[in-house]
Scaffold this motif. Structure first.
Motif, PDB file in Angstrom:
ATOM      1  N   TYR A   1       0.837  -1.206   0.000  1.00  0.00           N
ATOM      2  CA  TYR A   1       0.000   0.000   0.000  1.00  0.00           C
ATOM      3  C   TYR A   1       0.869   1.253   0.000  1.00  0.00           C
ATOM      4  O   TYR A   1       0.649   2.191  -0.775  1.00  0.00           O
TER       5      TYR A   1
ATOM      6  N   VAL B   1     -16.722   3.960   4.684  1.00  0.00           N
ATOM      7  CA  VAL B   1     -15.935   2.871   4.102  1.00  0.00           C
ATOM      8  C   VAL B   1     -16.220   2.739   2.607  1.00  0.00           C
ATOM      9  O   VAL B   1     -15.298   2.563   1.793  1.00  0.00           O
TER      10      VAL B   1
ATOM     11  N   SER C   1     -14.536   5.593   0.785  1.00  0.00           N
ATOM     12  CA  SER C   1     -13.094   5.386   0.699  1.00  0.00           C
ATOM     13  C   SER C   1     -12.745   4.317  -0.325  1.00  0.00           C
ATOM     14  O   SER C   1     -11.772   4.449  -1.084  1.00  0.00           O
ATOM     15  N   ALA C   2     -13.541   3.234  -0.382  1.00  0.00           N
ATOM     16  CA  ALA C   2     -13.275   2.149  -1.332  1.00  0.00           C
ATOM     17  C   ALA C   2     -13.413   2.644  -2.775  1.00  0.00           C
ATOM     18  O   ALA C   2     -12.575   2.333  -3.628  1.00  0.00           O
TER      19      ALA C   2
ATOM     20  N   HIS D   1     -10.383   4.822  -3.737  1.00  0.00           N
ATOM     21  CA  HIS D   1      -9.189   4.051  -4.087  1.00  0.00           C
ATOM     22  C   HIS D   1      -9.370   3.329  -5.419  1.00  0.00           C
ATOM     23  O   HIS D   1      -8.400   3.165  -6.175  1.00  0.00           O
TER      24      HIS D   1
ATOM     25  N   CYS E   1      -9.450  -2.103   3.531  1.00  0.00           N
ATOM     26  CA  CYS E   1     -10.397  -1.075   3.984  1.00  0.00           C
ATOM     27  C   CYS E   1     -11.710  -1.711   4.419  1.00  0.00           C
ATOM     28  O   CYS E   1     -12.315  -1.297   5.416  1.00  0.00           O
TER      29      CYS E   1
ATOM     30  N   TYR F   1     -11.311  -3.758   7.908  1.00  0.00           N
ATOM     31  CA  TYR F   1     -10.987  -3.088   9.167  1.00  0.00           C
ATOM     32  C   TYR F   1     -12.208  -2.999  10.069  1.00  0.00           C
ATOM     33  O   TYR F   1     -13.216  -2.379   9.728  1.00  0.00           O
TER      34      TYR F   1
END
Length: 594
Positions: free
Chosen positions: A146, A538, A541-542, A545, A579, A582
């Motif tokens: 990462y 989440v 954020s996914a 990315h 991600c 977590y």
């Protein structure tokens, strides 16, 4: 009325000198030549018995040998080029402009177009090779993968600061003044611990043998200080030659003294978040770099201290930070499980998240030594070594080739060290006794503290035990030079039923800090325990990315399909699956298709 005038403006173009970078060029045979020459020059005189003398003599010998086999060179600092550019791609780019710039003919233009296509294909092939090798080297470690891919994609996060002694001293003064302003004033530094003394004793560290030292050095991450005479990667290659001399330095811990060179840190300012204003000093945080051999020494001390703490059962049972098999997820699962049990029994539960500002940097050394002696039972040469480890520490700020003056590190556990987090956890040991005294449940993760108290709706003043506990905690922190941040301390109330508004419960002084949703160890928790905000964050954020990884995907395909799919799968696991994974154990039973 307009005012008309003639103004002559002078705007001279000042050409700044490009700073020079000093480096050593290591070839394939440098390690062999170093070993041959080192054996001829090294010989310890009998008077070198102190750790400072051993380190100084070894550094001097290594430097004299390196000056022969890999002498210092200077080069002008240039903007960092893309890591996938090679000599072939540079030659192809040069070919694109050569003839067209000379004659500007149509035939040269056609040649330029053909050459440009060749250059584009060469760059694409170079990117594919670079990313494939990068992923293959780090596929076993998602965290490293990462960071590696992110450093390539997130180039805007790196800021080139003006390299000058004036700027370095500005950062130095800012970091010193910030910590000094955070330490609450107190009249006494006597250890307020009155809860008894430790019956166990740890009086001396054990020496280490050469084979164990070699394993530690070879398995250690090759990161050190810019002041290291021998770079960590090169030191691993020549360890069979200089290993016995390093062993003498490491085993000097039996004398209770830490070498002076090991206690100097080099600070590099780093932007707290990408996109912040690089002209504002407060937007930077310090990153500390310590000598490589110091980290090896700290690892040995850390291992022996942890064995002693585990055998004596002296560490805090509800401290999850910096412990094997403990993480933020295990801490949150413990707290949320207790809260769910309380709500299942038709009770309310209030959770308070305490915030301490720069807690690691305000630790008082005298109090820490007293705590290690009375609470942990460290004595003898081991206690002398820890006193030497904490005393007379220094640091400086470095930007490029420029460096600031040296300043003493009067407070705090050393940043970037291996022992620092463990010493901080031991510094907080008396907090557990305060929580247990008021019968308030708690859980710690480093300096993040969670207090929670179940109660019934019929209880009179249900928050009284928690308020009394917070009052004692604030008083204890003031006596221990820790800064309690009221503004960032948050509370949240959970009830037996999902409710859209706060129930009629008197929380007294906690009412002003009551929130409907808080962020606790990276998880957004709401009072109804639906975790809607966390799930939305989440997902956001996914997708973010995924959009970023579209820049990498074209260079992982169209060659070997099976290999490219494996590479893409590794990248997806590092950025997306991690991600999603977590703290997903907290989402069991919340009713979401996640």
């Amino acid at each position: 009325m307009p005012i008309l005038c003639d103004i002559v403006l002078f705007n001279p173009v000042v050409k700044q000198a490009v700073p020079a970078q000093c480096y050593r060029a290591f070839g394939s045979d440098t390690a062999e030549r170093f070993s041959m020459l080192f054996d001829q020059r090294i010989s310890y005189p009998p008077e070198l018995s102190t750790s400072d003398g051993l380190v100084s003599y070894l550094d001097s010998a290594c430097k004299s040998v390196l000056d022969v086999v890999a002498p210092l060179r200077f080069r002008q600092c240039k903007p960092k080029a893309s890591p996938w550019l090679t000599d072939f791609t540079r030659a192809a780019r040069k070919e694109c402009r050569r003839r067209w710039k000379k004659d500007r003919l149509y035939v040269s233009l056609e040649t330029l177009k053909t050459s440009w296509k060749v250059y584009q294909r060469a760059v694409k092939a170079a990117k594919h090779s670079y990313f494939s090798q990068l992923i293959a080297a780090s596929s076993h470690n998602p965290r490293v993968l990462y960071n590696s891919i992110n450093s390539v994609l997130n180039t805007e996060g790196y800021v080139l600061l003006h390299s000058s002694a004036v700027m370095c001293n500005k950062f130095l003064n800012y970091f010193v003044d910030k910590v000094a302003s955070l330490r609450p004033p107190t009249l006494s530094i006597a250890d307020p611990a009155t809860h008894g003394f430790c019956s166990s004793l740890f009086s001396a560290f054990l020496p280490i043998v050469l084979s164990d030292l070699e394993k530690l050095v070879l398995n250690a991450k090759p990161c050190g200080s810019p002041n290291d005479i021998v770079p960590p990667r090169f030191l691993k290659k020549v360890f069979p030659t200089i290993g016995p001399h390093i062993l003498n330095i490491i085993n000097s811990l039996l004398s209770g003294q830490v070498p002076r060179e090991f206690k100097h840190a080099v600070i590099h300012p780093l932007l707290k978040k990408p996109g912040l204003d690089s002209s504002v000093i407060s937007d930077f945080r310090p990153t500390s770099k310590l000598p490589f051999l110091n980290k090896i020494l700290e690892r040995i001390v850390y291992t022996q201290l942890m064995d002693y703490l585990n055998d004596s059962q002296l560490s805090e049972i509800f401290q999850s930070g910096f412990k094997p098999f403990h993480s933020t997820e295990t801490a949150l699962v413990k707290v949320m499980n207790d809260i769910l049990i309380a709500t299942d029994r038709s009770k309310y539960a209030v959770l308070v998240s305490l915030d301490m500002t720069a807690a690691f940097n305000t630790v008082d050394h005298d109090l820490l030594i007293s705590r290690l002696q009375h609470y942990v039972g460290i004595s003898g040469s081991a206690l002398l070594w820890l006193k030497s480890y904490l005393s007379n520490r220094t640091f400086c700020v470095k930007l490029g080739s420029a460096s600031s003056s040296v300043a003493p590190l009067l407070w705090g556990v050393p940043q970037g060290s291996i022992l620092g987090p463990l010493l901080f956890s031991l510094y907080l040991l008396p907090l557990g006794a305060i929580f247990r005294k008021h019968k308030v449940s708690f859980h710690l993760y480093a300096d993040d503290c969670q207090l929670y108290l179940p109660f019934s709706h019929s209880d009179s003043l249900p928050s009284r035990p928690l308020l009394d506990c917070l009052s004692d905690v604030k008083a204890w922190m003031a006596k221990n030079f820790l800064n309690f941040n009221d503004r960032k301390t948050e509370a949240i109330l959970f009830g037996p039923n999902c409710f859209s508004h706060a129930p009629d419960v008197d929380l007294a002084a906690l009412t002003s800090q009551l929130k409907s949703s808080i962020t606790n160890l990276g998880v957004k928790t709401d009072s109804a325990l639906t975790f809607d905000d966390h799930v939305n964050g989440v997902v956001k954020s996914a997708f973010y990315h995924l959009r970023r990884l579209t820049k990498v995907k074209p260079f992982l395909s169209k060659r070997d399909l099976e290999a490219s799919l494996c590479d893409l799968e590794s990248v997806i696991h590092a950025f997306i699956t991690s991600c999603l994974d977590y703290c997903n154990s907290l989402l069991i039973g919340v009713g979401h298709d996640f």
